[in-house]
Design a protein around this motif. Structure first.
Motif, PDB file in Angstrom:
ATOM      1  N   TYR A 179       3.532  10.484   2.884  1.00 49.57           N
ATOM      2  CA  TYR A 179       3.413  10.170   4.305  1.00 49.57           C
ATOM      3  C   TYR A 179       4.058   8.828   4.626  1.00 49.57           C
ATOM      4  N   THR A 181       2.661   6.378   5.751  1.00 48.59           N
ATOM      5  CA  THR A 181       1.781   5.387   5.138  1.00 48.59           C
ATOM      6  C   THR A 181       0.568   6.141   4.609  1.00 48.59           C
ATOM      7  N   ASP A 182      -0.340   5.452   3.927  1.00 47.98           N
ATOM      8  CA  ASP A 182      -1.496   6.146   3.353  1.00 47.98           C
ATOM      9  C   ASP A 182      -2.287   6.837   4.473  1.00 47.98           C
ATOM     10  N   ARG A 184      -5.028   8.052   4.554  1.00 44.25           N
ATOM     11  CA  ARG A 184      -6.455   7.721   4.581  1.00 44.25           C
ATOM     12  C   ARG A 184      -6.715   6.450   5.385  1.00 44.25           C
ATOM     13  N   ALA A 208       2.279   2.268  -2.602  1.00 48.05           N
ATOM     14  CA  ALA A 208       1.989   3.664  -2.227  1.00 48.05           C
ATOM     15  C   ALA A 208       1.691   4.437  -3.508  1.00 48.05           C
ATOM     16  N   LYS A 209       0.417   4.517  -3.883  1.00 45.68           N
ATOM     17  CA  LYS A 209       0.099   4.980  -5.241  1.00 45.68           C
ATOM     18  C   LYS A 209       0.223   6.500  -5.427  1.00 45.68           C
ATOM     19  N   VAL A 210       0.744   7.184  -4.409  1.00 46.00           N
ATOM     20  CA  VAL A 210       0.878   8.637  -4.535  1.00 46.00           C
ATOM     21  C   VAL A 210       1.750   9.026  -5.740  1.00 46.00           C
ATOM     22  N   ALA A 266       3.495   0.340   3.178  1.00 47.55           N
ATOM     23  CA  ALA A 266       2.525   0.412   2.078  1.00 47.55           C
ATOM     24  C   ALA A 266       1.810  -0.927   1.961  1.00 47.55           C
ATOM     25  N   ASP A 268      -0.748  -3.407  -0.847  1.00 46.40           N
ATOM     26  CA  ASP A 268      -1.155  -3.590  -2.231  1.00 46.40           C
ATOM     27  C   ASP A 268      -2.199  -4.695  -2.290  1.00 46.40           C
ATOM     28  N   GLU A 401      -6.081  -3.153   7.086  1.00 42.08           N
ATOM     29  CA  GLU A 401      -5.998  -1.901   7.846  1.00 42.08           C
ATOM     30  C   GLU A 401      -5.342  -2.137   9.203  1.00 42.08           C
TER      31      GLU A 401
END
Ligand code: ADP
Ligand code: ASP
Ligand code: MG
Length: 420
Positions: A179, A181-182, A184, A208-210, A266, A268, A401
């Motif tokens: 996506y 961005t995350d 979630r 982006a840990k996907v 992203a 971190d 966020e």
């Protein structure tokens, strides 16, 4: 007939019911006439549990034994998937890292894959058997078990795909693609149909840990066709495709590149900030700080050096991985006689937020837009780094966020409808 690698992450493997779901997906590919190798993660939460056991056992644990412990999570799921597949009438067997073998160097806990022997794998696949390979693990030349660093099963999958010359490597996870961005954090994040290796590499490397960063680097080098898709949701897009394809830049049409300035955002939270106060301002001063850190194998990311207003001394701020903070402070304290700084301040309540996009190469003003959007919300920027296709800023963790949402809107990435 195609040769494919299917990789299933921790959420997809969490419990026998979900392993049955995975086995059904594998069965479908086998019934479609494909040769299939499956790479599996440990059940969700299991690796964390095992890591904690090691920490509890000793704060100075032997990394070789840590690897023996944490590699076990994937051993369990690979055996279980083979059992479930057999129960469905699909011939299958597990191949542990040392059995194939998957050769790695001896950098325990973050080992790198060298070569993978494919003779036995090829024979198994040719006989119609599904090969179930635990991700995240390998073996050194002197037969010690290694692991590849957190999230490493993605890298195992891509390495296996490259070694067996697979037609594609499907990474099944708990979201239906990559996506903007995350999803979630930002419900209005948009799914990308395609993303370039280069952009994915930057996105992964900034949080982006996907996909594990190293898996993307390897896919780019070996030209492995990677697709990210959901284990739980079979929705197809308007063109009938599932998930996100990671492709070469040549495969993305000009028009899209022209239109899209920013591909994704992203964040971190795994960095810590260190400030050395009053470092003498003379040639070579910065080297006295970063050489001992490099010698200790500590990766420094963002660096800010202020001007010496009094002409004598200046403050130097930089970030290191949170997990390396204690070691970094120790190294800096030992080097204090050569560095000559007055004192050290550290802060772990920080986040790095990054915007990434190949469109940045041909457009000015991306960074300015970022700084303005954050300033409008009263978010202070503590450090900045840029690359050709990325701008990163360091901010206070409490605004994470908000910053991601604000930037997502500012660059026009919000979807009309929030994803459910
Ligand atoms: P797995 O266990 O399958 O390896 P991970 O938890 O490692 O799954 O990665 C999937 C998660 O990555 C998603 O649940 C999502 O929260 C997170 N994520 C972060 N950035 C993105 C992004 N840009 N697109 C999709 N998912 C993302
Ligand atoms: N189980 C390992 C981890 O949680 C590897 C992975 O799932 O990719 O980091
Ligand atoms: Mg993962």
């Amino acid at each position: 007939m195609a040769r494919i690698v299917m990789k299933f992450g921790g959420t997809s493997m969490a419990g026998i019911e979900r392993i049955r779901n995975v086995a059904n997906r594998v069965k479908q590919e086998v019934e479609a006439g494909n040769q299939v190798a499956v790479v599996v993660s440990a059940m969700a939460g299991e690796t964390d549990r095992l890591v904690n056991f090691c920490r509890e056992a000793s704060s100075l644990y032997d990394p070789r034994e840590y690897d023996v412990v944490v590699a076990s999570g994937e051993q369990v799921t690979s055996g279980l998937l083979a059992i479930v597949l057999q129960g469905m009438g699909v011939p299958a067997r597990s191949w542990l890292g040392w059995q194939l073998p998957i050769h790695t160097n001896d950098a325990h806990a973050s080992a790198r894959i060298g070569t993978i022997d494919t003779d036995r794998l090829d024979a198994a696949l040719a006989s119609g058997e599904v090969a179930v390979i635990p991700g995240f693990q390998g073996v050194t030349d002197d037969n010690r078990v290694t692991t590849l660093g957190r999230g490493g099963s993605d890298t195992s999958a891509v390495a296996v795909a490259a070694a067996m010359k697979a037609d594609r490597c499907d990474i099944y996870t708990d979201v239906d693609g990559v996506y903007t961005t995350d999803p979630r954090i930002v419900p209005r994040a948009r799914k990308l149909g395609r993303v370039t290796y280069e952009e994915m590499l930057e996105l992964a490397s900034v949080g982006a840990k996907v996909l594990q960063t190293r898996s993307v680097g390897l896919a780019m080098k070996e030209r492995v066709r990677v697709r990210v898709l959901s284990s739980f949701d079979d929705t197809r897009d308007d063109e009938g495709h599932r998930g996100t394809l990671i492709v070469g830049e040549d495969e993305i049409e000009e028009s899209r590149m022209e239109r899209q300035l920013i591909t994704g955002i992203a964040h971190d939270k795994n960095e810590a900030k260190i400030t050395l106060v009053s470092v003498p301002d003379r040639p070579g001063a910065v080297a006295t700080i970063f050489s001992p850190l490099a010698d200790a194998n500590i990766n420094v990311d963002m660096i800010v050096q202020n001007v010496a207003l009094d002409g004598k001394s200046t403050d130097v701020t930089f970030t290191v991985p949170k997990a390396e903070l204690a070691r970094s402070l120790d190294v800096l304290e030992k080097s204090r006689p050569t560095i000559g700084h007055e004192r050290v301040i550290s802060d772990t309540a920080i986040t790095k937020v990054s915007v990434v996009g190949v469109g940045m190469r041909s457009h000015a003003g991306v960074a300015a837009e970022m700084f303005k959007s954050l300033a409008d919300r009263g978010i202070n920027i503590q450090a900045i780094t840029t690359s050709e296709i990325k701008v990163s800023v360091l901010i206070s963790e409490e605004y994470t966020e908000l910053a991601v949402r604000v930037l997502h809107s500012a660059y026009g990435l919000d979807a009309e409808e929030p994803a459910e």
